[in-house]
Structures are given as structure tokens and as C-alpha cells.
Design an enzyme around this catalytic site. Structure first.
Site, PDB file in Angstrom:
ATOM      1  N   GLY A 197      -6.654  -4.499   9.352  1.00  0.00           N
ATOM      2  CA  GLY A 197      -5.883  -4.249   8.353  1.00  0.00           C
ATOM      3  C   GLY A 197      -4.888  -3.347   8.618  1.00  0.00           C
ATOM      4  O   GLY A 197      -4.598  -2.923   9.668  1.00  0.00           O
ATOM      5  N   GLU A 198      -3.693  -3.249   7.620  1.00  0.00           N
ATOM      6  CA  GLU A 198      -2.287  -2.555   7.983  1.00  0.00           C
ATOM      7  C   GLU A 198      -1.811  -1.825   6.749  1.00  0.00           C
ATOM      8  O   GLU A 198      -2.311  -2.459   5.587  1.00  0.00           O
ATOM      9  CB  GLU A 198      -1.438  -3.166   8.999  1.00  0.00           C
ATOM     10  CG  GLU A 198      -0.929  -4.221   8.170  1.00  0.00           C
ATOM     11  CD  GLU A 198       0.361  -5.045   8.802  1.00  0.00           C
ATOM     12  OE1 GLU A 198       0.162  -6.316   9.009  1.00  0.00           O
ATOM     13  OE2 GLU A 198       0.677  -4.376   9.781  1.00  0.00           O
ATOM     14  N   GLY A 199      -1.182  -0.952   6.693  1.00  0.00           N
ATOM     15  CA  GLY A 199      -0.258  -0.479   5.511  1.00  0.00           C
ATOM     16  C   GLY A 199       0.817   0.429   5.753  1.00  0.00           C
ATOM     17  O   GLY A 199       1.227   0.505   7.224  1.00  0.00           O
ATOM     18  N   THR A 200       1.354   1.195   5.335  1.00  0.00           N
ATOM     19  CA  THR A 200       2.613   1.983   5.674  1.00  0.00           C
ATOM     20  C   THR A 200       2.397   2.930   6.551  1.00  0.00           C
ATOM     21  O   THR A 200       3.219   3.434   7.178  1.00  0.00           O
ATOM     22  CB  THR A 200       3.176   2.581   4.346  1.00  0.00           C
ATOM     23  OG1 THR A 200       2.182   3.416   3.729  1.00  0.00           O
ATOM     24  CG2 THR A 200       3.674   1.570   3.417  1.00  0.00           C
ATOM     25  N   ASP A 233      -5.924   7.675  -6.208  1.00  0.00           N
ATOM     26  CA  ASP A 233      -5.613   6.492  -5.948  1.00  0.00           C
ATOM     27  C   ASP A 233      -6.860   5.350  -5.869  1.00  0.00           C
ATOM     28  O   ASP A 233      -7.084   4.750  -4.864  1.00  0.00           O
ATOM     29  CB  ASP A 233      -5.045   6.207  -4.497  1.00  0.00           C
ATOM     30  CG  ASP A 233      -4.275   4.814  -4.327  1.00  0.00           C
ATOM     31  OD1 ASP A 233      -3.870   4.325  -5.321  1.00  0.00           O
ATOM     32  OD2 ASP A 233      -3.940   4.685  -3.031  1.00  0.00           O
ATOM     33  N   LYS A 255      -8.587   4.122  12.057  1.00  0.00           N
ATOM     34  CA  LYS A 255      -7.388   4.031  11.269  1.00  0.00           C
ATOM     35  C   LYS A 255      -5.984   4.882  12.063  1.00  0.00           C
ATOM     36  O   LYS A 255      -6.386   6.097  12.374  1.00  0.00           O
ATOM     37  CB  LYS A 255      -7.638   4.770  10.029  1.00  0.00           C
ATOM     38  CG  LYS A 255      -6.322   4.906   8.940  1.00  0.00           C
ATOM     39  CD  LYS A 255      -6.973   5.280   7.589  1.00  0.00           C
ATOM     40  CE  LYS A 255      -5.779   5.841   6.644  1.00  0.00           C
ATOM     41  NZ  LYS A 255      -6.246   5.958   5.441  1.00  0.00           N
TER      42      LYS A 255
END
Lengths: 443, 462
Positions: free
Chosen positions: B25-28, B149, B50
Site C-alpha cells: 500500500g501507499e499514501g501521502t 478517521d 509503514k
């Protein structure tokens, strides 16, 4: 790499007496001075960065916690102070840029240690190295804290305690000031916030001669212990008896500066990334030019002449201390003798502030004027009644006695270095001050 | 593959205890990798790593990372993701968080049912997932932590193994302690992904409470029932303005227009006044939550959901109250393994594990043409306060890994959290957990003054 979980961060007196700095040969008085000096840097830099007081409070607590785990000989106090205020600004959700922190610390260093007030080139290697050091030290702090950096301050309890006790309103400001000053000591790693809060409430009540309920004891309702409360008072009284904290270079890998004064003699190679010794190798020392020999090579015994010189400088120091005593100190100092074996050696915050204010006024710059206003407000709040003047005189006498006793135990090396540093610092300040005026005129 | 690529590069010392499998996975904030522990005590245990990149202007460790670590280091609960370790890479100043890996998340489970199984999730699973989510959330709220969130991709579910089917709340990048915040929570900017954002947030509330989490749980509950988001509004990101007309429109179409009579503090919300002409310009005559859900208004599920989606945050049901709701007392009773139903008639669904991209190396560069990146359950918030990623609405190609794993009963040698109360929390699969009884001993400060779960006494702050 497994971090130890830290649920609470409180140390015993024995643990504090056997701190990492002590194991590196740094004596108690020097460690105390450096703790105060680091907290002074955090407080002043926070003001310059326009941070809320909570950030400086958190930064000072993290600073003390870190040096309960690491030695002043291996982590330069200026680096750690800078990283602590930077980290605290993130934790308290008022983040500041590394650039801002570096500029402020560079400026404070030039002023405090009388380096030439130069412009810090943001594209120089020096600046890039400083930024890297700031980040590296931040990571060391986080690692030592196990990433648990929650800090609870005594301030949040003071208002409730005073309201419950139905005390006069002037006690609130006094207790608040005492709580701020307590952050320069290791009280925050010895007692829970409630105990420190009770201690400053007690000290404020004694200052204003306001009786508090003894039967049943008032502190029982606030999770306080009498012994802890008394210790808080002793530590604060001792704090106000100490002279202004000065920078003392103790790092094993040589000294560190934010300014370029030392970079001229620095080797061109990139410093190694050694976790335990994060200071870059540096052959220069912080003793201003003209000093006779390096401080660390000064012998402990020495000749009779050297001893006499030291004694004379001590006298000069005492005289200047007497002149600068314009602040009132705690009333309970007369009632209870100071037990130095227990109390921490800490400097007088308000006296430092007073001296700094005078110096800044001479320069007459606008930012200094703003800072003066802040300090003026602080001074107005601290102003006591006329009856305090007599008490001040008596306390001044007592301070002289304490100073003599305190200084006689210091090693000749430290005394000599401190005195020489002070003298040259004064001289340099005068000459650079005129240069600053020229620069200001040109602008 | 991971081993081969690993041996070609010099790895940091801390990384040598893991076998890297690939990117999940990835995100900001950075990337998430799947790894396995090499050591004999935990051999083969799956770990999600992470990575937090250093910001480009070199401002040290990101406040989001520090905050997430600080919170996770102080909380321990069976239904909250476990932070196993923290690594600092001195070369590039990156920060790596190692979590217990969870093969599933609610987003993938819902999507699997919607696109593959083409059948709703069985009642036992919905109820068990919801109960465990509320159980973990009650623990957080009892310790004065707002998550801020909550959404399906942040609700993880453990795969095969000792904790099969156990729910884990993840991603604490936006979480805050709200016992005595120095600044109003609203100064953190826009929080909660928009489909799960409470109306008081959309109307610019200066002060909000843990009730914003309960609204999000209500949206998740509805999504578990219907397999599609309940309020799927389009977000306008041009300004940091909390007001989002389309999202409010989607809410009002289902729940009707809020009224001052039912929500007295509505008048105090900034955007209720400022944007009233936009809001009240529409009519919502046919609003009906039960028709959207296709639930009987008399059913306990409908009652619980309507209490979660109460407009007035002061009247909205709390996590503690929800755990005691009638819905959880009727058959089928919720269980610890939410994925394996205990009723013989229910269909057993074999959920696919998360796809793994084995072509991306640990620094994030691709050795070959990378497959389309997918987000793990932990992939959401960015480094910036208030930054968040909208939920994905585009279907992704399914890449099912055929790898089989044998569960290990192993010591938690790398567990940094306290083991206190862990044994008491163990519950044989399929047996409903006792409700209202604290699952874990609290480890946080005594000053909280709230030992265990305060079933009825906790009052929400406004």
C-alpha cells in the site's frame, strides 16, 4: 532495536546523583549549571520563535528527561536544547521550521558568547550541517524517550488548587511564576505534577504570609506529600541563590557552535555518523582569543599566583553579583536552612533576565524593545511590596555567605575558566557592540 | 523475490531481522510493506512496515508520525492495531513503524461481497465486526482519544491464525487526546474522510467530541449492511472550508433536514448561518433511512443505526451505550472470530488476502512495471495535519496470492506493549465475548480517573 516502554518518567535521588554525566566525570555543579543554561536557551528561543509558553514548558521537561539518560559529555547542551524546543513545537502543535530554530539559536549564541553577530548563510555547508545535527539529535531524543513524550505540567493544577483553598488573587501569579522557574530544575523528573503544584502553591502562600489549613492538612486533598512539598520549596530557594548559568564546554568530541567562528579550523571531512558521539570533531574551543591556554589543560593545583588570581576573580564575581541583585527571593529561605546535598544547583532566572534586559537596551534594536516590553511585564508582576526591601537586604547577606561557601568547593579549573570567560566576554561585548551599532546605522 | 532483491543491497541493520515480501500500500505519508520475522521465536509472523518519508524541506520527524507512535505506545487493546516496533533509518532519516499484519480490512471485505460474492454479508459477521469495532472505540474514548478517521479501510481484520477474524482499528495519524487540549480540536483543520464526516464537522463546529467517531461508525454499519457508502458526496478541496454542500445534501436526502427543535446547538454552527440559503434551498420530502437500508423501522439494527446517525452530537449514542444495545443481545450473538460464522446455515466466505506488489523495492522504486498500487488498511493520513485521502471508489484488479501460511503459536518477543490483561482477553473462537466487562487493563495515567469501561456514567463533553 527494541525500545523500553516508559510509563512514567520519575527518578530517585540516587538515580539523579548517578546520572550519565556524573559517570563521565562531570560534577554535580556543572551538570546543574548546564541544565539551567539549556533551559534558558529553550525559554529564550521560544520567545523569539513566538511560541506559546506550553511549548517551552514541554521542551524543558524533555530536556531534563533526556539528560537523565544521556551525558552532557556526549550530547552538546546547545544541540539538545535546540532539538527539544523544535520537538516540543511539533508535539504541542505549533510546529516551527528547522531553519527558524537554527537562526534563533545562532543569534542567541552570538550574543551570549560574544561571537561576531554574523549573517547565517542558508546555503552554506555550515547551515546544512546544523540542520542535519538538529534532525539527528531530535531522533536521539525520540529514541531515548521511547517516543513517549507526553508531558503534564503543574500549571494546570495551580488555578484549581488556589480556588479550592480560597486564597488571595495575588498568589496565582506568584505560583505561576514559581512553576515556570521550577522547569529549570529537575523537579519535573522527581515529582508528579501535582506535588510540584502543591509546592509552588505552598511557597507562594508563605511568600505572601497567607495561612493554609493544617488540620486536616490541605495538601492531602491534592495528592501532595509534605516531604515533596518541602523539597520543592528548598529547590526553588536554592535556584534563586545561584548565579547566572554560563555555558561550559564539556563534550568529549570537542565543542560545538552554531556560528562560523569555529568552522575556520574545522576539518573539511564530513563528520562521521556516530550515534553516541554526535558532536563533530572540532579543534577550536569556545574560550575567546587572548585566553592563556585552554581551559581543559589547566591544572587543578597550580601555583600560588594562579590561586591568588582565582581568588581575586571570585571577589570580582561576588561584587558584580551584588550589584545585579535587584530581585526579591523567596521568604522561606530564612525559615529553613538550605540542604545543598539534596537541593539541585540551579541559577537565578530572574537575575539573568534582568542582566539580559540591560544588555539588550544598550543595543536599542526594535526586536529588543519588544522583548524588553515582555520582560518589563514580567518584572512588574514580580515586583514585591516595600517591606520586601528589608528582606532583600537580609537575603543578599545570606547569598554572599552561600556564594562564598559554594564557590570555595568549586575546582580551581572551573573557577579560573569561568572567570576568564566572563572577563573576556565583557570586553568582547563592548567592541562588538560598537560594530553592531555601525551595522545598524548602515541599514 | 524479496530475499533476492534484499541480498543485492546492503540493508540497514534493523531490517535484517525481516524477510521483505513486497509493497502492500501507499499514501501521502509513504509506503507500506509486508515482511516476515526471521527470528526463531516468531518465525514467519507477518508484519506490516509503514514508512514515513522525511518531508522534502527536511523538517525532521513528521509530527504525524510522532503523534501516531506516542498514542499507539500508550494503548493496548485487542481491537486496536498493535505497534510492534519502531525503526529509525539513519541513512535517509526515515521512520518505520512495524505493526502486526492484518490480511483484511472492511473496505476489501465489502468490495468482495459487492463484486464477487454478489451477496450481502451475513448477520453474524456484520454484528461481530460492529461489536468489536465499538469495543475498541469504547476503549479509545474511555482514554480520551478521538480517532477522527474511521472508515472501512482503517478497520482491519486479522487473517488466519491465533487472532483470526479479530477487528483492529488502525491509522492514528489524525487521532488526538481530547481530555484537555491546549487548542480547540477544530484548529487541526478538516478531519475525517468526507463520506464518514459528521454534520457538525461539515457545518464548521469549533468544538466537537468523540461523537464524530460514532457518526463514522454509523456510516460503516450502513455500508456493511448495504455494501455501498451511505453518504457518497463529492468533496470540494479548493479551500480549507469545512463546508461541503454536496456531502450535506447526500445526508439530508436520507435523514431529512436538521431542525433547531431537534438539534438546539445547530444555530451556533458557523456554516448553518453563513450558508443557510444553500442548505435550505432544497427540499427533502421523501427522506427515509429505512428505505435506503431496507430495514424495518422496528428492527433493533435500524434503531441502533438511527441512534448513531443522530444529528445532535449530544444525543448521539456513545460507544459504551451501543455495546449495550438490544441489537447485540439477540441472535446471532457476536463472536471473536467475525469471519467464521457459528451458525451452521450461514455461508462461509473465504476472503482473499491483500495483493502484494513484489516488484517494488524497499526504497519505493519499481524493478519492473508495477501493478496498480493498492492501499492497505493502514494507508490513509498524510503528514499534514488535516490531510487525508478520499476513499477509493474505483474497482481495482484482483490479484489473489496463492500463498498458504501456517499459523504459529509464538511468543510476542517484539511486543513493546505491556502484556497486562492480554491473557484475560483471550476468548475461544465463536464464543460471544462478555459485554460490558473490560477486555484489557488500562495502562494509561491514573489521573484519568476512569478505570475500566465506564458503562453508563461517562458524560460527553460539548
Amino acid at each position: 532495536m527494541i525500545y523500553t516502554a516508559i510509563d512514567t518518567f520519575y527518578l530517585t535521588d540516587e538515580q539523579l546523583a548517578n546520572s550519565p554525566s556524573r559517570k563521565d566525570g562531570i560534577d554535580e555543579a556543572t551538570e546543574t549549571t548546564l541544565r539551567i543554561y539549556g533551559c534558558d536557551l529553550i525559554q529564550e528561543s521560544g520567545i523569539l520563535l513566538r511560541l506559546p509558553q506550553a511549548v517551552m514548558a514541554t521542551g524543558q521537561v524533555l530536556f531534563h528527561r533526556f539528560y537523565c539518560k544521556k551525558s552532557f559529555a556526549r550530547f552538546n547542551v546547545k544541540k539538545v536544547a535546540a532539538s527539544c524546543v523544535w520537538l516540543a513545537s511539533k508535539l504541542e502543535e505549533n510546529p516551527r521550521k528547522a531553519r527558524q530554530v537554527i537562526i534563533v539559536f545562532h543569534r542567541m549564541e552570538c550574543r551570549r558568547e560574544s561571537f561576531p553577530m554574523e549573517h547565517l548563510d542558508l546555503y552554506s555547508k555550515k547551515y546544512v550541517d546544523l540542520k542535519m545535527e538538529l534532525s539527528r539529535t531530535e531522533r536521539h531524543i525520540l529514541k531515548e524517550m521511547g517516543f513517549i513524550c507526553h508531558v503534564e505540567h503543574p500549571h494546570k493544577f495551580i488555578s484549581n488548587y488556589l480556588a479550592t483553598l480560597e486564597t488571595p488573587p495575588e498568589l496565582r501569579q506568584e505560583a505561576w511564576n514559581l512553576a515556570n522557574d521550577s522547569l529549570r530544575t529537575t523537579l519535573c523528573v522527581r515529582f508528579k505534577s501535582e506535588v510540584v503544584a502543591c509546592g509552588v502553591v505552598y511557597a507562594a502562600a508563605r511568600r505572601f504570609q497567607v495561612p493554609l489549613p493544617e488540620n486536616p492538612p490541605w495538601w492531602k486533598a491534592f495528592d501532595g506529600e509534605k516531604s515533596g512539598i518541602d523539597e520543592v520549596g528548598r529547590v526553588l530557594a536554592h535556584l534563586y541563590s545561584l548565579p547566572k548559568a554560563q555555558y561550559i564546554p564539556v563534550c568529549k568530541d570537542g565543542d560545538f557552535t552554531f556560528s562560523n567562528k569555529s568552522s575556520e579550523t574545522k576539518s573539511q571531512s564530513t563528520p562521521k555518523d556516530v550515534p553516541q558521539n554526535s558532536s563533530p570533531a572540532d579543534t577550536d574551543n569556545s574560550v575567546p582569543k587572548g585566553a592563556q591556554g585552554e581551559a581543559n589543560t589547566e591544572s587543578n593545583g597550580g601555583k600560588g599566583a594562579m590561586v591568588n588570581v582565582a581568588i581575586d576573580k571570585l571577589k570580582d564575581s561576588k561584587r558584580s553579583d551584588d550589584e545585579s541583585k535587584g530581585m526579591s527571593t523567596e521568604g522561606e529561605a530564612r525559615d529553613e536552612p538550605i540542604l545543598k546535598s539534596k537541593a539541585d544547583h540551579i541559577g537565578e532566572t530572574r537575575r539573568n533576565r534582568d542582566r539580559d534586559r540591560d544588555r539588550e537596551r544598550d543595543r536599542g534594536r526594535e526586536r529588543d524593545r519588544d522583548r524588553d516590553r515582555d520582560r518589563t511585564k514580567s518584572r512588574d508582576r514580580d515586583r514585591g511590596r516595600d517591606s520586601d526591601k528589608e528582606r532583600e537586604r537580609e537575603e543578599a547577606e545570606r547569598d554572599k555567605l552561600k556564594d562564598r561557601g559554594h564557590r570555595s568547593r568549586e575546582r580551581a579549573k572551573d573557577s579560573g575558566h569561568s572567570e576568564k570567560s566572563k572577563r573576556h566576554s565583557s570586553h568582547d561585548r563592548v567592541s562588538y557592540s560598537s560594530r553592531e551599532k555601525d551595522r545598524h546605522r548602515h541599514h | 523475490m524479496g530475499d533476492d532483491s534484499g541480498s543485492n543491497r546492503s540493508k540497514p541493520e534493523w531490517l535484517q531481522q525481516y524477510d521483505l515480501i513486497g509493497k502492500i500500500g501507499e499514501g501521502t505519508y509513504g509506503l507500506v510493506f509486508l515482511a516476515r520475522i526471521k527470528s526463531s521465536t516468531n518465525r514467519g509472523k507477518s508484519i506490516a512496515i509503514k514508512k514515513f518519508k522525511q518531508s522534502k524541506d527536511g523538517d525532521g520527524v513528521s509530527p504525524t508520525a510522532i503523534r501516531e507512535i506516542m498514542l499507539l505506545r500508550e494503548i493496548t487493546h485487542e481491537n486496536v492495531v498493535k505497534l510492534v516496533n519502531v525503526h529509525i533509518n539513519h541513512m535517509d532519516m526515515s521512520l518505520y513503524l512495524a505493526f502486526d499484519y492484518a490480511e483484511h480490512d472492511l473496505f476489501e471485505i465489502i468490495r468482495h461481497h459487492r463484486d464477487k460474492v454478489n451477496q450481502s454479508i451475513n448477520q453474524y459477521t456484520v454484528k461481530s465486526l460492529l461489536w468489536q469495532l465499538l469495543n475498541g472505540l469504547n476503549y479509545l474514548h474511555s482514554n480520551w482519544i478521538i480517532h477522527r478517521d474511521l472508515k472501512p479501510s482503517n478497520i482491519l481484520v486479522m487473517g488466519e491464525g491465533e487472532e483470526h477474524g479479530v477487528v483492529k482499528i488502525a491509522d492514528f495519524g489524525l487521532a488526538r487526546i481530547y481530555q484537555a487540549p491546549l487548542k480547540p480540536l477544530s484548529e487541526n483543520g478538516v478531519v475525517v474522510t468526507i463520506w464518514y464526516r459528521a454534520p457538525e464537522l461539515l457545518l464548521g463546529a469549533k468544538h466537537y467530541t468523540s461523537a464524530v467517531d460514532m457518526w463514522a461508525v454509523g456510516c460503516i454499519f450502513a455500508e456493511l449492511l448495504t455494501l455501498k457508502p451511505l453518504f457518497q458526496g463529492a468533496e470540494v478541496k479548493a479551500t480549507p472550508n469545512p463546508f461541503q454542500l454536496d456531502q450535506l445534501d447526500k445526508i439530508f436526502k436520507v435523514l431529512g433536514h436538521p431542525t433547531l427543535e431537534k438539534w438546539p446547538s445547530l444555530a451556533n454552527l458557523p456554516h448553518w448561518q453563513q450558508d443557510s440559503q444553500h442548505i435550505q434551498g432544497h427540499k427533502y420530502d421523501n427522506a427515509s433511512l429505512c428505505s435506503v437500508l431496507q430495514l424495518s423501522p422496528k428492527s433493533p439494527a435500524y434503531d441502533l443505526l438511527s441512534k448513531m446517525l443522530e444529528y445532535d452530537p449530544r444525543k448521539r449514542i456513545t460507544a459504551a451505550q451501543a455495546l449495550e444495545h438490544e441489537y447485540f443481545k439477540i441472535e446471532p450473538l457476536p463472536g471473536r472470530n467475525a469471519l467464521v460464522p457459528c451458525q451452521p446455515g450461514d455461508t462461509f466466505v473465504n476472503y482473499p488476502t491483500r495483493p502484494v506488489d513484489t516488484t517494488t523495492d524497499f526504497e519505493g522504486t519499481a524493478n519492473m512495471q508495477p501493478s496498480q498500487p493498492v492501499s492497505s488498511g493502514a494507508a490513509v493520513s498524510g503528514n499534514m495535519p488535516g490531510g487525508h485521502v478520499s476513499n477509493r471508489s474505483v474497482p481495482r484488479p484482483m490479484n489473489v496470492g496463492g500463498m498458504q501460511r501456517i499459523p504459529h503459536q509464538a511468543m510476542q518477543g517484539y511486543n513493546l506493549s505491556s502484556q497486562a490483561g492480554m491473557g484475560a482477553g483471550m476468548n475461544p473462537g465463536g464464543i460471544p465475548m462478555q459485554r460490558g466487562v473490560p477486555q484489557q487493563q488500562l495502562r494509561r495515567k491514573d489521573q484519568m480517573g476512569m478505570p475500566g469501561y465506564p458503562p453508563q456514567q461517562k458524560s460527553r463533553r460539548i
